[in-house]
Design a protein around this motif. Structure first.
Motif, PDB file in Angstrom:
ATOM      1  N   ARG A   1       0.830  -1.204   0.000  1.00  0.00           N
ATOM      2  CA  ARG A   1       0.000   0.000   0.000  1.00  0.00           C
ATOM      3  C   ARG A   1       0.866   1.257   0.000  1.00  0.00           C
ATOM      4  O   ARG A   1       1.940   1.286   0.602  1.00  0.00           O
ATOM      5  N   ARG A   2       0.346   2.285  -0.646  1.00  0.00           N
ATOM      6  CA  ARG A   2       0.981   3.598  -0.553  1.00  0.00           C
ATOM      7  C   ARG A   2       0.812   4.095   0.870  1.00  0.00           C
ATOM      8  O   ARG A   2      -0.051   3.638   1.603  1.00  0.00           O
ATOM      9  N   LYS A   3       1.639   5.038   1.261  1.00  0.00           N
ATOM     10  CA  LYS A   3       1.548   5.634   2.596  1.00  0.00           C
ATOM     11  C   LYS A   3       0.897   7.008   2.482  1.00  0.00           C
ATOM     12  O   LYS A   3       0.935   7.653   1.437  1.00  0.00           O
ATOM     13  N   GLN A   4       0.299   7.454   3.585  1.00  0.00           N
ATOM     14  CA  GLN A   4      -0.321   8.775   3.620  1.00  0.00           C
ATOM     15  C   GLN A   4      -0.162   9.368   5.017  1.00  0.00           C
ATOM     16  O   GLN A   4      -0.051   8.640   5.991  1.00  0.00           O
ATOM     17  N   ASN A   5      -0.128  10.694   5.075  1.00  0.00           N
ATOM     18  CA  ASN A   5      -0.148  11.374   6.370  1.00  0.00           C
ATOM     19  C   ASN A   5      -1.575  11.400   6.871  1.00  0.00           C
ATOM     20  O   ASN A   5      -2.519  11.503   6.095  1.00  0.00           O
ATOM     21  N   LYS A   6      -1.733  11.294   8.188  1.00  0.00           N
ATOM     22  CA  LYS A   6      -3.057  11.367   8.800  1.00  0.00           C
ATOM     23  C   LYS A   6      -2.943  12.173  10.087  1.00  0.00           C
ATOM     24  O   LYS A   6      -2.043  11.951  10.887  1.00  0.00           O
ATOM     25  N   VAL A   7      -3.879  13.107  10.261  1.00  0.00           N
ATOM     26  CA  VAL A   7      -3.931  13.906  11.484  1.00  0.00           C
ATOM     27  C   VAL A   7      -4.515  13.036  12.591  1.00  0.00           C
ATOM     28  O   VAL A   7      -5.570  12.433  12.423  1.00  0.00           O
ATOM     29  N   LYS A   8      -3.810  12.982  13.719  1.00  0.00           N
ATOM     30  CA  LYS A   8      -4.276  12.208  14.861  1.00  0.00           C
ATOM     31  C   LYS A   8      -4.750  13.080  16.007  1.00  0.00           C
ATOM     32  O   LYS A   8      -5.353  12.579  16.952  1.00  0.00           O
ATOM     33  N   GLY A   9      -4.484  14.390  15.949  1.00  0.00           N
ATOM     34  CA  GLY A   9      -4.950  15.233  17.031  1.00  0.00           C
ATOM     35  C   GLY A   9      -4.543  16.680  16.864  1.00  0.00           C
ATOM     36  O   GLY A   9      -3.673  17.014  16.053  1.00  0.00           O
ATOM     37  N   TYR A  10      -5.216  17.523  17.640  1.00  0.00           N
ATOM     38  CA  TYR A  10      -4.965  18.960  17.665  1.00  0.00           C
ATOM     39  C   TYR A  10      -4.810  19.390  19.116  1.00  0.00           C
ATOM     40  O   TYR A  10      -5.529  18.905  19.995  1.00  0.00           O
ATOM     41  N   SER A  11      -3.883  20.306  19.359  1.00  0.00           N
ATOM     42  CA  SER A  11      -3.710  20.875  20.692  1.00  0.00           C
ATOM     43  C   SER A  11      -3.225  22.312  20.540  1.00  0.00           C
ATOM     44  O   SER A  11      -2.851  22.732  19.447  1.00  0.00           O
ATOM     45  N   PRO A  12      -3.239  23.068  21.638  1.00  0.00           N
ATOM     46  CA  PRO A  12      -2.812  24.466  21.547  1.00  0.00           C
ATOM     47  C   PRO A  12      -1.348  24.572  21.127  1.00  0.00           C
ATOM     48  O   PRO A  12      -0.508  23.802  21.585  1.00  0.00           O
TER      49      PRO A  12
END
Length: 189
Positions: A127-138
Motif C-alpha cells: 500500500r501507498r503511505k499517507q499522512n493522517k492527522v491524529k490530534g490537535y492541541s494548543p
C-alpha cells in the motif's frame, strides 16, 4: 495532441520535486481553507480542512483533514465533533458558526504515517503511505482561554451565621440569533 499556444521553455522553470510525506510528529500549523463537502456515499457531509505548516524545515507544506460531521453512523459523528472541539479549544474559539472563525490561528497538529486506505485491497506492505492527522492541541502547549464562572459576590458585612451564599451559576450557552445561518455541518447543498 494538444497545442500549448506557443513554445514552453523548461530551462526557465524549476522542475517539480516529488512530494514526500511529512515525518510523523507535531507541527505548528494553521487552517488556511475549509469547506463543507458531501461524503463519497452522498449521504452525509464532512468539513474539509487545509492546513499550512508555519515553522521548521517543512514550513509552507500542506496538511489535509476531513471531519465527518453529518453521517448515519453516530460514532463517526462523535469522533469528528471531538476533533472539531479540540481545534476550537486549541485556537480559543469555543463557539463557532462558520469554519472561517478557525482560520489563520496557530494550532499544534499531531501527524502520523499510515497505509493509504484507498489501497485496502492490497497487502499492507504494497500500500501507498499517507499522512493522517491524529490530534490537535494548543500551539506552544498553552491552553486557549476558557470561559470561567464569575467570582462569587464580595461580602461587605458579615452575614448572620445561618445565611449562606451559593456560587454563581455558570453562564447559559449562547443561542444563535433569530435568522442566523446554521453551522456549516448542518447546511445542506
Amino acid at each position: 495532441m494538444a497545442s500549448l499556444n506557443g513554445t514552453f521553455d523548461a530551462s526557465g522553470v524549476e522542475p517539480a520535486a516529488p512530494m514526500e510525506l511529512l515525518p510523523p510528529g507535531r507541527y505548528v500549523a494553521q487552517i488556511v481553507q475549509s469547506e463543507m463537502q458531501p461524503t463519497k456515499a452522498g449521504d452525509g457531509q464532512l468539513l474539509w480542512l487545509e492546513l499550512e505548516v508555519l515553522d521548521g524545515p517543512h514550513r509552507g507544506r500542506k496538511i489535509w483533514d476531513r471531519l465527518n460531521l453529518a453521517n448515519r453512523n453516530q460514532q463517526t459523528v462523535e469522533i469528528a465533533q471531538r476533533q472539531l472541539s479540540a481545534i476550537c479549544h486549541a485556537v480559543g474559539q469555543i463557539q463557532v458558526s462558520d469554519s472561517e472563525q478557525l482560520h489563520f490561528r496557530p494550532v499544534l497538529v499531531t501527524l502520523v504515517v499510515e497505509p493509504d486506505s484507498r489501497d485496502a485491497h492490497l497487502p499492507v506492505e504494497e500500500r501507498r503511505k499517507q499522512n493522517k492527522v491524529k490530534g490537535y492541541s494548543p500551539a506552544g502547549g498553552v491552553a486557549a482561554p476558557q470561559r470561567v464562572a464569575p467570582p462569587p459576590p464580595v461580602q461587605q458585612a458579615a452575614p448572620p451565621p445561618q445565611q449562606q451564599y451559593a456560587a454563581a451559576p455558570p453562564p447559559a450557552p449562547r443561542q444563535p440569533a433569530p435568522g442566523a445561518a446554521p453551522p456549516p455541518w448542518r447546511r445542506t447543498g
